[in-house]
Scaffold this active site. Structure first.
Site, PDB file in Angstrom:
ATOM      1  N   TYR A  45       0.840  -1.197   0.000  1.00 32.16           N
ATOM      2  CA  TYR A  45       0.000   0.000   0.000  1.00 32.16           C
ATOM      3  C   TYR A  45       0.880   1.254   0.000  1.00 32.16           C
ATOM      4  O   TYR A  45       1.845   1.367   0.751  1.00 32.16           O
ATOM      5  CB  TYR A  45      -0.906   0.006   1.240  1.00 32.16           C
ATOM      6  CG  TYR A  45      -1.637   1.315   1.443  1.00 32.16           C
ATOM      7  CD1 TYR A  45      -2.712   1.664   0.631  1.00 32.16           C
ATOM      8  CD2 TYR A  45      -1.237   2.210   2.435  1.00 32.16           C
ATOM      9  CE1 TYR A  45      -3.372   2.867   0.805  1.00 32.16           C
ATOM     10  CE2 TYR A  45      -1.891   3.410   2.620  1.00 32.16           C
ATOM     11  CZ  TYR A  45      -2.957   3.739   1.804  1.00 32.16           C
ATOM     12  OH  TYR A  45      -3.605   4.930   1.970  1.00 32.16           O
ATOM     13  N   ASN A  92       1.496   9.763   7.741  1.00 29.98           N
ATOM     14  CA  ASN A  92       0.490   8.766   8.113  1.00 29.98           C
ATOM     15  C   ASN A  92       0.612   8.386   9.587  1.00 29.98           C
ATOM     16  O   ASN A  92       0.739   7.211   9.931  1.00 29.98           O
ATOM     17  CB  ASN A  92       0.653   7.522   7.226  1.00 29.98           C
ATOM     18  CG  ASN A  92      -0.589   6.668   7.194  1.00 29.98           C
ATOM     19  OD1 ASN A  92      -1.677   7.140   7.449  1.00 29.98           O
ATOM     20  ND2 ASN A  92      -0.412   5.394   6.860  1.00 29.98           N
ATOM     21  N   ARG A 111     -16.005  20.228  51.897  1.00 30.13           N
ATOM     22  CA  ARG A 111     -15.973  18.980  52.662  1.00 30.13           C
ATOM     23  C   ARG A 111     -15.730  17.767  51.777  1.00 30.13           C
ATOM     24  O   ARG A 111     -15.099  16.796  52.200  1.00 30.13           O
ATOM     25  CB  ARG A 111     -17.265  18.838  53.463  1.00 30.13           C
ATOM     26  CG  ARG A 111     -17.350  17.577  54.304  1.00 30.13           C
ATOM     27  CD  ARG A 111     -18.322  17.718  55.477  1.00 30.13           C
ATOM     28  NE  ARG A 111     -19.561  18.349  55.112  1.00 30.13           N
ATOM     29  CZ  ARG A 111     -20.726  17.718  54.922  1.00 30.13           C
ATOM     30  NH1 ARG A 111     -20.766  16.392  55.021  1.00 30.13           N
ATOM     31  NH2 ARG A 111     -21.828  18.386  54.641  1.00 30.13           N
ATOM     32  N   ASN A 153       1.318   3.056   8.486  1.00 31.97           N
ATOM     33  CA  ASN A 153       0.838   1.880   7.749  1.00 31.97           C
ATOM     34  C   ASN A 153       1.297   2.010   6.299  1.00 31.97           C
ATOM     35  O   ASN A 153       1.111   3.072   5.689  1.00 31.97           O
ATOM     36  CB  ASN A 153      -0.685   1.788   7.791  1.00 31.97           C
ATOM     37  CG  ASN A 153      -1.195   0.626   6.961  1.00 31.97           C
ATOM     38  OD1 ASN A 153      -0.815  -0.514   7.199  1.00 31.97           O
ATOM     39  ND2 ASN A 153      -2.002   0.915   5.954  1.00 31.97           N
ATOM     40  N   LYS A 210     -17.447  41.002  43.104  1.00 31.76           N
ATOM     41  CA  LYS A 210     -18.712  40.629  42.462  1.00 31.76           C
ATOM     42  C   LYS A 210     -18.503  40.334  40.976  1.00 31.76           C
ATOM     43  O   LYS A 210     -19.048  39.373  40.425  1.00 31.76           O
ATOM     44  CB  LYS A 210     -19.759  41.726  42.638  1.00 31.76           C
ATOM     45  CG  LYS A 210     -21.108  41.377  41.996  1.00 31.76           C
ATOM     46  CD  LYS A 210     -22.138  42.477  42.224  1.00 31.76           C
ATOM     47  CE  LYS A 210     -22.650  42.461  43.645  1.00 31.76           C
ATOM     48  NZ  LYS A 210     -23.446  41.224  43.933  1.00 31.76           N
ATOM     49  N   GLU A 218     -13.619  10.336   3.217  1.00 36.12           N
ATOM     50  CA  GLU A 218     -12.703   9.776   2.221  1.00 36.12           C
ATOM     51  C   GLU A 218     -13.256   8.492   1.608  1.00 36.12           C
ATOM     52  O   GLU A 218     -12.770   7.401   1.856  1.00 36.12           O
ATOM     53  CB  GLU A 218     -11.331   9.552   2.886  1.00 36.12           C
ATOM     54  CG  GLU A 218     -10.175   9.430   1.927  1.00 36.12           C
ATOM     55  CD  GLU A 218      -9.816   7.958   1.698  1.00 36.12           C
ATOM     56  OE1 GLU A 218      -9.903   7.527   0.533  1.00 36.12           O
ATOM     57  OE2 GLU A 218      -9.460   7.274   2.669  1.00 36.12           O
ATOM     58  N   ASN A 242     -13.900   5.169   3.238  1.00 38.58           N
ATOM     59  CA  ASN A 242     -12.774   4.354   3.701  1.00 38.58           C
ATOM     60  C   ASN A 242     -12.482   4.649   5.169  1.00 38.58           C
ATOM     61  O   ASN A 242     -12.244   3.741   5.968  1.00 38.58           O
ATOM     62  CB  ASN A 242     -11.544   4.649   2.832  1.00 38.58           C
ATOM     63  CG  ASN A 242     -10.334   3.840   3.256  1.00 38.58           C
ATOM     64  OD1 ASN A 242     -10.409   2.633   3.423  1.00 38.58           O
ATOM     65  ND2 ASN A 242      -9.208   4.515   3.441  1.00 38.58           N
TER      66      ASN A 242
END
Length: 723
Positions: free
Chosen positions: A77, A241, A342, A372, A443, A471, A474
């Site tokens: 890939y 990636n 408390r 990957n 205040k 995408e 995918n």
């Protein structure tokens, strides 16, 4: 394991950040990067270095494995295919794939114009759609550390080019929005890769401080004599990636979150002293019976910080004994503190635990391979998977953000109670040092902090349930880690503003508590002596003393209970209470022994005595008030830890006690500032780490600094390390 794991971790990270900042270098090897090192590079110009022989060998072997596989029959890939949902394409010439990847990713919004503005340390001043430079520097060092593990087939030359950018103070300008952190943070990282390529349409900041300028990546490389890099096979994918942007910004976030969460324990101590709390809720027995580690740690820190305080009672935990060493609050009222004080250990404890877990998740991610496919140096195989999915970071920062909201809610509740005279056990409305009918001191802070908390609560909502398919379907699930981290950093900013406001108000509250308590201590002593001569003769000295003590008690309670009145009326009401007890045995408190001595006065004589007492109180109060405002003595009465934080504001920053309307800036006034300006000074001290520096120092001084490094340098998942 330390009994104070979060504090131990915080002190270790603090020391390491100091060490690295002073050293100026951090050696990267792929497995021991920590959040302090990321912050050192991002915020303190520490330079990353890669010169370990094993690291260089790993990089070389990884690229060789890819080269062999490239020529084989296996489809890889991003080498033999297109990207993402277009991976079914098979280009005839894969040499241009990295260029195509950069083109598809460099699509973020940056309005680049009018860049000839020197002296800008952050591009956000000119390009608001961009990431802060510190985030980009952090991203770069994290991506380098992930890549040098040897699983991404990145050349040593490419790593050296990234290091050279950091060393030359060349920081890519990266779009703030556009990453879904699914296949990593593709878009942000593509602008860093594009800088290496020398793109004429990607911009960078070069230099720092007043010498910083914005120029194109092409020109920046030319200025340092660096040739544009031609990305090798799969190198473009290897650079982008991954989870580096998410992990880097999460590192900065968790470091700040740890510090703010710990500071909340110190602030709770200040508020407890300002409120003259009854703190038996800190007794170790309570934590022992419900042994959550976070709850135990919070209580232990607070006990140490309150040690030596004369404003709180019950620190040793005797539930039936509420006596203070100084009369600092009315006798009546709730026998125990309200929940914001408390139950603060029970409220903050789980946040300690969640933030510790978040830190662990982020630390693992910093030293993980995020890419990957991955090359396996042991077998020579190439594996396709999904290590780019940044859900671990999403999990971490959403815990952090939820914890920040919980901390903010506690501080908001404490602060609004402290400012409200109907709940603060005798302090004036709005913590005004002058007459509360015309002066409203804190205040506005009450309103501000409500606004901050509202926004903080909105930001605490989960980001991960807003995932959209992307995408070509995918990336149908995506982590949104960077988006979640961005909102976490915004939440940190808001909580920092809250901490600043609460610290200002708490210092004012402690000053007022001490001012009124010491006034009562002084005036009642002189009053007792003056009144003793008026009491009838023939009674036992013990009975006379008891009668006077009861009258003084009535005066003190009247003083505290009428905190909402102006000084003149307060003196009158206290005088009436004092004389009434002297003249009417029925006005004595039921829990005191029976009083046998009383004044037998006509109504006229009672009024005259009340006037005399009122006049005495009024004169004494105004004298004491003026002297105290000139030289507050608060530090003599507060706990050891509280004192350090109080003096940091009062002495280090020079923020004085607010005296009331006289302190409001007006034309011709010199040195006067708005309350907002003082709160902003505190906020700046929070942002640059000075307040936590003081917290860390006093933590060690009060005995909380023991413990090891809590494993911040330990290798993550050592069984998967590459040797």
């Amino acid at each position: 394991m330390s009994s104070r794991p979060l504090l131990t971790l915080a002190l270790s990270l603090h020391d390491r950040l100091d060490e690295l900042s002073n050293r100026g270098q951090i050696h990267l090897v792929g497995y021991d990067l920590d959040v302090a090192a990321v912050a050192a590079v991002a915020r303190h110009e520490c330079l990353p270095i890669v010169n370990d022989g094993e690291v260089i060998a790993r990089l070389s072997e990884s690229t060789e494995i890819l080269q062999r596989s490239y020529k084989g029959s296996t489809t890889i890939y991003g080498v033999h295919t297109g990207f993402g949902g277009s991976a079914d394409t098979r280009p005839d010439d894969s040499s241009g794939l990295s260029k195509g990847l950069m083109q598809l990713l460099q699509t973020g919004v940056l309005v680049v114009e009018n860049l000839d503005i020197p002296g800008l340390d952050t591009p956000q001043d000119v390009i608001p759609e961009s990431m802060p430079s510190s985030w980009t520097r952090a991203t770069t060092v994290v991506r380098i550390n992930q890549c040098i593990r040897g699983h991404s087939a990145i050349r040593h030359q490419t790593v050296k080019s990234l290091l050279k950018l950091v060393a030359a103070q060349i920081t890519p300008i990266v779009p703030l929005r556009g990453s879904i952190s699914a296949s990593g943070d593709l878009m942000p990282l593509s602008y860093i890769a594009g800088t290496l390529e020398g793109s004429p349409d990607i911009y960078v900041t070069k230099g720092g401080g007043k010498s910083a300028k914005i120029i194109s990546a092409h020109d920046a490389l030319g200025e340092i004599g660096m040739e544009p890099l031609r990305l090798g096979p799969r190198e473009g994918l290897g650079l982008v990636n991954g989870t580096a942007t998410s992990a880097a910004t999460a590192s900065l976030a968790v470091l700040d979150a740890i510090q703010l969460t710990l500071l909340s324990t110190g602030l709770t101590c200040l508020v407890s002293e300002g409120m003259a709390a009854r703190v038996e809720w800190l007794h170790p027995f309570i934590a022992e019976t419900r042994p959550h580690p976070g709850q135990r740690e919070v209580a232990e820190i607070m006990r140490a910080f309150l040690k030596g305080s004369r404003l709180v009672s019950g620190l040793e935990g005797e539930a039936s004994t509420h006596q203070h060493t100084l009369n600092v609050r009315p006798d009546e009222g709730l026998p125990q503190d309200r929940y914001p004080l408390r139950t603060s250990p029970q409220w903050l404890g789980p946040q300690f635990e969640d933030i510790l877990l978040a830190h662990s998740q982020i630390s693992v991610e910093l030293n993980s391979t995020s890419d990957n496919p991955l090359t396996n140096l042991k077998t020579g195989a190439i594996h396709h998977g999904g290590n780019f999915q940044a859900t671990s970071i999403t999990s971490a920062v959403e815990k952090i953000r939820t914890s920040l909201q919980m901390v903010g809610k506690l501080l908001f509740s404490q602060c609004t109670e402290m400012i409200n005279h109907q709940m603060n056990a005798g302090l004036p409305p709005n913590l005004a040092a002058d007459d509360p009918s015309a002066s409203f001191c804190c205040k506005g802070l009450d309103i501000n902090i409500a606004a901050y908390q509202s926004e903080l609560s909105y930001l605490s909502n989960s980001i991960s349930n807003h995932v959209q398919s992307a995408e070509m379907h995918n990336q149908a699930v995506n982590s949104l880690a960077f988006l979640s981290t961005r909102y976490t950093i915004k939440a940190i900013e808001l909580l920092g503003m809250m901490v600043a406001g609460v610290l200002y108000a708490a210092c004012q509250a402690m000053d007022l508590r001490v001012m009124h308590a010491t006034f009562l201590e002084t005036v009642t002593a002189t009053l007792q002596k003056a009144i003793a001569d008026l009491l009838p003769n023939g009674f036992e000295a013990e009975d006379v003393e008891r009668s006077l003590a009861s009258a003084i008690r009535g005066l003190r309670n009247a003083w505290w209970n009428n905190a909402g009145s102006d000084a003149s009326e307060r003196c009158s009401l206290a005088a009436v209470a004092f004389v009434q007890v002297l003249c009417d045995p029925s006005k004595h408190h039921t829990d005191t022994p029976k009083v046998k001595v009383c004044l037998d006065l006509t109504a006229k004589e009672m009024r005259e005595l009340q006037d005399d007492v009122r006049s005495h109180l009024s004169q004494a109060y105004h004298k004491h008030h003026s002297a105290f405002l000139e030289k507050p003595t608060t530090e003599e009465y507060i706990g050891e830890g509280s004192k350090a934080l109080y003096l940091w504001a009062r002495q280090d920053l020079g923020i004085p006690m607010n005296r009331g309307l006289v302190d409001h800036p007006s034309p011709g006034s010199i040195g006067k500032r708005t309350i907002g300006s003082y709160v902003s000074m505190i906020y700046q001290g929070i942002q640059d780490g000075r307040l936590f520096q003081r917290f860390a120092t006093v933590g060690r001084e009060v005995g909380l600094g023991n413990g090891g490094t809590n494993g911040i340098r330990k290798r993550a998942y050592a069984e998967y390390e590459i040797s």
